[in-house]
Scaffold this active site. Structure first.
Site, mmCIF file in Angstrom:
data_model
loop_
_atom_site.group_PDB
_atom_site.id
_atom_site.type_symbol
_atom_site.label_atom_id
_atom_site.label_comp_id
_atom_site.label_asym_id
_atom_site.label_seq_id
_atom_site.Cartn_x
_atom_site.Cartn_y
_atom_site.Cartn_z
ATOM 1 N N LYS A 51 0.848 -1.196 0.000
ATOM 2 C CA LYS A 51 0.000 0.000 0.000
ATOM 3 C C LYS A 51 0.887 1.249 0.000
ATOM 4 O O LYS A 51 0.647 2.199 -0.735
ATOM 5 C CB LYS A 51 -0.927 -0.010 1.232
ATOM 6 C CG LYS A 51 -2.083 -0.974 1.075
ATOM 7 C CD LYS A 51 -2.851 -1.229 2.363
ATOM 8 C CE LYS A 51 -3.883 -2.328 2.116
ATOM 9 N NZ LYS A 51 -4.593 -2.772 3.308
ATOM 10 N N GLN A 95 -5.047 -1.319 9.474
ATOM 11 C CA GLN A 95 -4.930 -2.654 8.893
ATOM 12 C C GLN A 95 -5.549 -3.694 9.830
ATOM 13 O O GLN A 95 -5.231 -3.741 11.013
ATOM 14 C CB GLN A 95 -3.441 -2.971 8.630
ATOM 15 C CG GLN A 95 -3.200 -4.281 7.932
ATOM 16 C CD GLN A 95 -3.742 -4.322 6.500
ATOM 17 O OE1 GLN A 95 -3.619 -3.363 5.746
ATOM 18 N NE2 GLN A 95 -4.367 -5.432 6.148
ATOM 19 N N ASP A 118 -11.476 2.640 3.664
ATOM 20 C CA ASP A 118 -11.854 1.225 3.585
ATOM 21 C C ASP A 118 -13.367 1.058 3.401
ATOM 22 O O ASP A 118 -13.832 -0.020 3.043
ATOM 23 C CB ASP A 118 -11.438 0.506 4.884
ATOM 24 C CG ASP A 118 -10.202 -0.350 4.698
ATOM 25 O OD1 ASP A 118 -9.888 -0.696 3.541
ATOM 26 O OD2 ASP A 118 -9.557 -0.678 5.715
#
Ligand code: NAP
Length: 280
Positions: A51, A95, A118
């Site tokens: 990422k 995460q 997200d």
């Protein structure tokens, strides 16, 4: 047709890179993505590294905050609050999975929904299911972009989603409904999954069972999107038996090289969207 996720993701990143360069000259600022990693989970470490790499490659400000696994929950929540206020941060991603002593729900709900790249915040989940503008979870968003590569108009198609997770199955269902598909959501209690799949024009497999979907589950002309990433003795495989299904399907994503690369590209896309909305 093999749907090339790697190539599609590279094209999307190229588009994002150009857009960021334009945004830079308009706003004298670029989108910023902050990723928080708690602990040492090996898969998470690889995801976060990728990422960071791709965010930098497209010209974003990219920051990774790393904490040890025994981090106090309050420290994490305070950091998120601080990032919520930071104008240089357009998107925040924590995460998952988190260590057991940290309440995942509390963490997700602390992220400002406008920075929730997200798409997991209940406000974004609600907006997506109400058909309003929202951050869309990256993997389902990637799946729908790959579907659109094969067919622009999905209206009236019969779609079967295998799996009902908040991460994949449920948001995917909403995206397919938005495209006017007739959607069947299946899960571990579904009685005859094979029969459900045999009726489908589109199958999205997000289960986590290696090669679950077999050749005789799929009718000719079906589009098959395989979300699964399963480690086996013979390497990484999807939830679809690629060798069998690719012989009958109209189009299919491979694993690896299908949905996986799209997930990060869509994260970058979501970050740019958050940046643009914060500058309106
Ligand atoms: P998950 O949270 O474990 O959910 C799995 C879903 O599959 C559940 O809804 C479960 O039903 C259902 N299921 C389990 N056994 C089934 C069966 N025999 N028949 C039908 N449905 C069944 O998994 P996830 O997080 O959505 O991930 C799914 C897969 O995608 C995994 O392989 C994961 O590694 C992969 N993944 C890939 C990406 C990517 O970027 N490509 C991103 C995320 C995840 P119940 O609800 O009844 O338990």
């Amino acid at each position: 047709m093999i749907i090339d996720g790697k190539k599609t993701a590279a094209e999307l990143r190229e588009k994002i890179k150009k857009e960021i360069s334009k945004l830079k000259s308009t706003y004298n600022a670029v989108p910023g993505l902050t990723v928080i990693l708690v602990g040492e989970d090996p898969a998470s470490k690889i995801y976060v590294k990728n990422k960071e790499k791709f965010a930098k490659e497209v010209g974003m400000n990219s920051e990774v905050i790393r904490y040890p696994a025994d981090l106090e929950e309050k420290v994490l929540l305070d950091k998120i609050q601080e990032l919520n206020k930071n104008k240089r941060v357009s998107g925040i991603l924590v995460q998952l999975p988190l260590p057991k002593h940290i309440d995942k729900r509390k963490v997700i709900e602390t992220i400002d929904p406008r920075k929730d790249v997200d798409g997991f915040h209940p406000m974004n989940v609600g907006n997506l299911s109400s058909g309003y503008d929202s951050s869309i979870p990256c993997t389902p968003l990637g799946c729908s972009l790959l579907l659109k590569k094969v067919e622009k108009n999905l209206s009236g198609k019969s779609a079967v989603v295998i799996g009902r997770s908040n991460l994949n199955g449920k948001p995917m269902t909403q995206l397919l409904l938005k495209e006017n598909c007739t959607v069947t959501v299946t899960h571990s209690k579904t009685k005859d999954l094979k029969a459900e799949c045999q009726r489908a024009d589109i199958i999205i497999a997000a289960v986590g069972i290696p090669k679950l979907v077999k050749g005789d589950w799929v009718k000719k002309g079906t589009i098959v999107i395989d979300v699964g990433i399963n480690k086996t003795d013979s390497g990484i495989v999807g939830d679809v038996d690629f060798d069998q299904v690719s012989k009958v399907a109209k189009a299919i994503t491979p694993v690896p090289g299908g949905v996986g690369p799209m997930t990060i590209a869509c994260l970058l896309k979501n970050t740019v969207e958050c940046f643009k909305k914060s500058n309106i």
